[in-house]
Design an enzyme around this catalytic site. Structure first.
Site, mmCIF file in Angstrom:
data_model
loop_
_atom_site.group_PDB
_atom_site.id
_atom_site.type_symbol
_atom_site.label_atom_id
_atom_site.label_comp_id
_atom_site.label_asym_id
_atom_site.label_seq_id
_atom_site.Cartn_x
_atom_site.Cartn_y
_atom_site.Cartn_z
ATOM 1 N N ARG A 18 19.449 43.723 39.798
ATOM 2 C CA ARG A 18 18.027 43.460 40.047
ATOM 3 C C ARG A 18 17.168 44.684 39.751
ATOM 4 O O ARG A 18 16.119 44.580 39.114
ATOM 5 C CB ARG A 18 17.809 42.997 41.491
ATOM 6 C CG ARG A 18 18.342 41.601 41.746
ATOM 7 C CD ARG A 18 18.211 41.215 43.212
ATOM 8 N NE ARG A 18 18.997 42.125 44.034
ATOM 9 C CZ ARG A 18 18.600 42.662 45.185
ATOM 10 N NH1 ARG A 18 17.425 42.366 45.691
ATOM 11 N NH2 ARG A 18 19.383 43.478 45.851
ATOM 12 N N ASN A 36 18.487 37.887 44.421
ATOM 13 C CA ASN A 36 19.849 37.392 44.598
ATOM 14 C C ASN A 36 19.797 35.968 45.127
ATOM 15 O O ASN A 36 18.928 35.626 45.930
ATOM 16 C CB ASN A 36 20.623 38.263 45.588
ATOM 17 C CG ASN A 36 21.075 39.569 44.989
ATOM 18 O OD1 ASN A 36 21.112 39.741 43.777
ATOM 19 N ND2 ASN A 36 21.421 40.514 45.843
#
Length: 88
Positions: A18, A36
């Site tokens: 990320r 996520n």
């Protein structure tokens, strides 16, 4: 401005995916988010130019060095209501 939702699966959580996606997206001038998901995937929603979205998609297949990407799916979506790219 165009927007796309990407779902990236494989070994993509716990490997700085990320944060690395945010760095790449910001460099490409995109806004959106990377999050996520409970199933182990990462959802990326990004908005910007078509060329920048294509470049991000190509990068998502690679990801950071510790990631192992199995699949990237892309669908059109609404432009996210943000002026930044965030992780969550």
């Amino acid at each position: 401005m165009q927007a796309a939702r990407f779902v990236v699966s494989g070994v993509v959580q716990g490997v700085w995916y990320r944060a690395s996606t945010r760095q790449r997206a910001v460099a490409l001038g995109l806004v959106g988010h990377a999050r996520n998901q409970a199933d182990g995937s990462v959802e990326v929603v990004a908005a910007g130019s078509a060329a920048a979205l294509d470049a991000l998609e190509a990068w998502l297949w690679q990801g950071p060095p510790a990631a192992t990407v199995a699949a990237v799916t892309r669908t059109a979506c609404a432009v996210p209501p943000t002026e930044d790219f965030v992780t969550g």
